[in-house]
Design a protein around this motif. Structure first.
Motif, PDB file in Angstrom:
ATOM      1  N   UNK A 285     -40.635  73.024 -92.447  1.00 60.81           N
ATOM      2  CA  UNK A 285     -42.023  72.663 -92.761  1.00 60.81           C
ATOM      3  C   UNK A 285     -42.720  73.678 -93.662  1.00 60.81           C
ATOM      4  N   UNK A 286     -41.980  74.691 -94.087  1.00 61.89           N
ATOM      5  CA  UNK A 286     -42.572  75.687 -94.963  1.00 61.89           C
ATOM      6  C   UNK A 286     -43.398  76.736 -94.258  1.00 61.89           C
ATOM      7  N   UNK A 287     -43.139  76.957 -92.981  1.00 65.25           N
ATOM      8  CA  UNK A 287     -43.910  77.954 -92.245  1.00 65.25           C
ATOM      9  C   UNK A 287     -43.602  79.362 -92.752  1.00 65.25           C
ATOM     10  N   UNK A 288     -44.617  80.216 -92.734  1.00 61.19           N
ATOM     11  CA  UNK A 288     -44.432  81.602 -93.147  1.00 61.19           C
ATOM     12  C   UNK A 288     -43.783  82.433 -92.049  1.00 61.19           C
ATOM     13  N   UNK A 289     -43.824  81.941 -90.829  1.00 58.28           N
ATOM     14  CA  UNK A 289     -43.132  82.570 -89.715  1.00 58.28           C
ATOM     15  C   UNK A 289     -42.312  81.502 -89.003  1.00 58.28           C
ATOM     16  N   UNK A 290     -41.075  81.806 -88.657  1.00 56.88           N
ATOM     17  CA  UNK A 290     -40.204  80.817 -88.031  1.00 56.88           C
ATOM     18  C   UNK A 290     -39.827  81.267 -86.625  1.00 56.88           C
ATOM     19  N   UNK A 291     -39.362  80.312 -85.812  1.00 59.52           N
ATOM     20  CA  UNK A 291     -39.099  80.576 -84.395  1.00 59.52           C
ATOM     21  C   UNK A 291     -37.615  80.625 -84.072  1.00 59.52           C
ATOM     22  N   UNK A 292     -36.763  80.617 -85.088  1.00 58.25           N
ATOM     23  CA  UNK A 292     -35.325  80.741 -84.860  1.00 58.25           C
ATOM     24  C   UNK A 292     -34.806  81.929 -85.666  1.00 58.25           C
ATOM     25  N   UNK A 293     -33.629  82.381 -85.321  1.00 57.32           N
ATOM     26  CA  UNK A 293     -33.008  83.455 -86.083  1.00 57.32           C
ATOM     27  C   UNK A 293     -32.774  82.994 -87.523  1.00 57.32           C
ATOM     28  N   UNK A 294     -33.045  83.870 -88.467  1.00 54.23           N
ATOM     29  CA  UNK A 294     -32.899  83.516 -89.872  1.00 54.23           C
ATOM     30  C   UNK A 294     -31.500  83.009 -90.210  1.00 54.23           C
ATOM     31  N   UNK A 295     -30.509  83.544 -89.531  1.00 55.06           N
ATOM     32  CA  UNK A 295     -29.130  83.155 -89.817  1.00 55.06           C
ATOM     33  C   UNK A 295     -28.913  81.664 -89.580  1.00 55.06           C
ATOM     34  N   UNK A 296     -29.619  81.100 -88.613  1.00 54.36           N
ATOM     35  CA  UNK A 296     -29.499  79.661 -88.359  1.00 54.36           C
ATOM     36  C   UNK A 296     -29.949  78.867 -89.589  1.00 54.36           C
ATOM     37  N   UNK A 297     -31.027  79.307 -90.210  1.00 56.90           N
ATOM     38  CA  UNK A 297     -31.520  78.644 -91.412  1.00 56.90           C
ATOM     39  C   UNK A 297     -30.540  78.819 -92.558  1.00 56.90           C
ATOM     40  N   UNK A 298     -30.067  80.049 -92.746  1.00 63.66           N
ATOM     41  CA  UNK A 298     -29.149  80.321 -93.853  1.00 63.66           C
ATOM     42  C   UNK A 298     -27.831  79.574 -93.682  1.00 63.66           C
ATOM     43  N   UNK A 299     -27.323  79.500 -92.461  1.00 61.61           N
ATOM     44  CA  UNK A 299     -26.081  78.769 -92.201  1.00 61.61           C
ATOM     45  C   UNK A 299     -26.249  77.284 -92.507  1.00 61.61           C
ATOM     46  N   UNK A 300     -27.404  76.733 -92.158  1.00 61.56           N
ATOM     47  CA  UNK A 300     -27.665  75.322 -92.437  1.00 61.56           C
ATOM     48  C   UNK A 300     -27.705  75.077 -93.940  1.00 61.56           C
ATOM     49  N   UNK A 301     -28.323  75.981 -94.673  1.00 60.10           N
ATOM     50  CA  UNK A 301     -28.377  75.857 -96.128  1.00 60.10           C
ATOM     51  C   UNK A 301     -26.979  75.888 -96.739  1.00 60.10           C
ATOM     52  N   UNK A 302     -26.179  76.835 -96.289  1.00 57.36           N
ATOM     53  CA  UNK A 302     -24.815  76.961 -96.805  1.00 57.36           C
ATOM     54  C   UNK A 302     -23.991  75.720 -96.469  1.00 57.36           C
TER      55      UNK A 302
END
Length: 315
Positions: A285-302
């Motif tokens: 959603x474009x939040x400036x602060x997220x509630x999960x570990x960043x790696x989860x986001x990066x892994x999903x992107x990859x």
């Protein structure tokens, strides 16, 4: 830049005009390097919890060709700060090993405050494409009358694009705003200079609204496509109501293999903006602060990037 871009677009248009005479949509005719890997840019909406340097570093490390930078309210760059912050953002992104050739904006009218500043500043920074905001139908006008009003808006934007050598895009989408039907997009773009304004084609939205007829929409708009968005969805019941629920690439209802085959048949290999709209701790959603570990986001992107390139290769 002006000459090379115009020549490229003219060449692309020639290929599109040839399309009715080409083999079957699943054939092997791939002109203009359309069988080359897609140039995929990560939508910076999903990296707004990072600064520009970190976003550039992550984009490069994950294998993206660049960043589709949000330059809009609640975006990475705020419109009122565009003259100072956009050049700084581009500098940081490049120094981090990535690039930025496309931005997403809330532009609607060259007469609006900041809209023209965004166009001029983006062009000066070498950005090739910008996406504008969606248009809404006027309650006191017919649908056709509303479209005519907005035709004039984008004609003015295209004139600025010609002056500064930057291409504007209108995204098709799902819902009741102008552009959920591919015929609306066709009418909206009917009178605009096709070199400097076209569509950002979103196959997720096209599938939601078009069902099995999305191929007709692609055929109708193929000569107008400047950039594309990739994301996926599936229909599911949420609180007893059917909704289009976003999911990772390849796990939903978008027929990417047939879509990619058609793009190749039409000689299209446009810049891609990859969106991750499924739950990722607020990153979706474009939040400036997220509630999960960043790696989860990066892994999903990859994972989505790898899936996209594999599906493109197989098409």
């Amino acid at each position: 830049m002006r000459i090379s871009r115009r020549k490229f677009l003219q060449k692309s248009g020639t290929v599109a005009l040839m399309a009715p005479f080409l083999p079957s949509p699943v054939g092997g005719f791939h002109p203009n390097g359309s069988d080359d890997p897609l140039k995929v840019h990560i939508f910076s909406k999903h990296l707004q919890f990072l600064d520009f340097k970190e976003a550039g570093q992550i984009a490069a490390e994950l294998g993206f060709d660049g960043i589709d930078l949000t330059v809009r309210p609640k975006g990475h760059v705020l419109p009122e700060n565009v003259k100072s912050d956009l050049p700084a953002a581009i500098r940081d992104i490049k120094q981090s090993g990535s690039t930025c050739e496309m931005i997403t904006t809330a532009i609607t009218d060259v007469n609006n405050e900041y809209d023209l500043d965004i166009i001029k500043t983006a062009a000066n920074e070498g950005i090739g494409f910008y996406r504008i905001n969606w248009f809404e139908y006027h309650a006191d006008k017919s649908l056709q009358e509303s479209i005519k009003v907005y035709q004039q808006r984008i004609k003015a934007l295209a004139e600025q694009g010609r002056q500064y050598d930057i291409i504007g895009c209108y995204q098709n989408h799902a819902g009741t705003s102008i552009g959920s039907s591919f015929w609306e997009i066709e009418q909206l773009l009917a009178t605009v200079d096709p070199v400097y304004f076209g569509t950002q084609y979103d196959i997720r939205h096209a599938t939601v609204e078009g069902g099995l007829s999305w191929t007709n929409g692609l055929r109708l708009l193929r000569e107008r496509i400047k950039t594309i968005v990739l994301k996926d969805f599936q229909w599911a019941k949420v609180n007893g109501q059917w909704e289009a629920v976003n999911v990772p690439i390849g796990e939903g209802m978008v027929n990417f293999k047939d879509y990619f085959k058609l793009l190749k048949t039409y000689g299209l290999n446009p810049p891609v903006s990859l969106h991750l709209e499924y739950p990722l701790g607020g990153a979706e959603k474009g939040h400036y602060e997220i509630t999960v570990d960043r790696k989860i986001v990066f892994d999903a992107m990859k994972k989505d990037l790898t899936t996209v390139q594999q599906l493109w290769k197989e098409a």
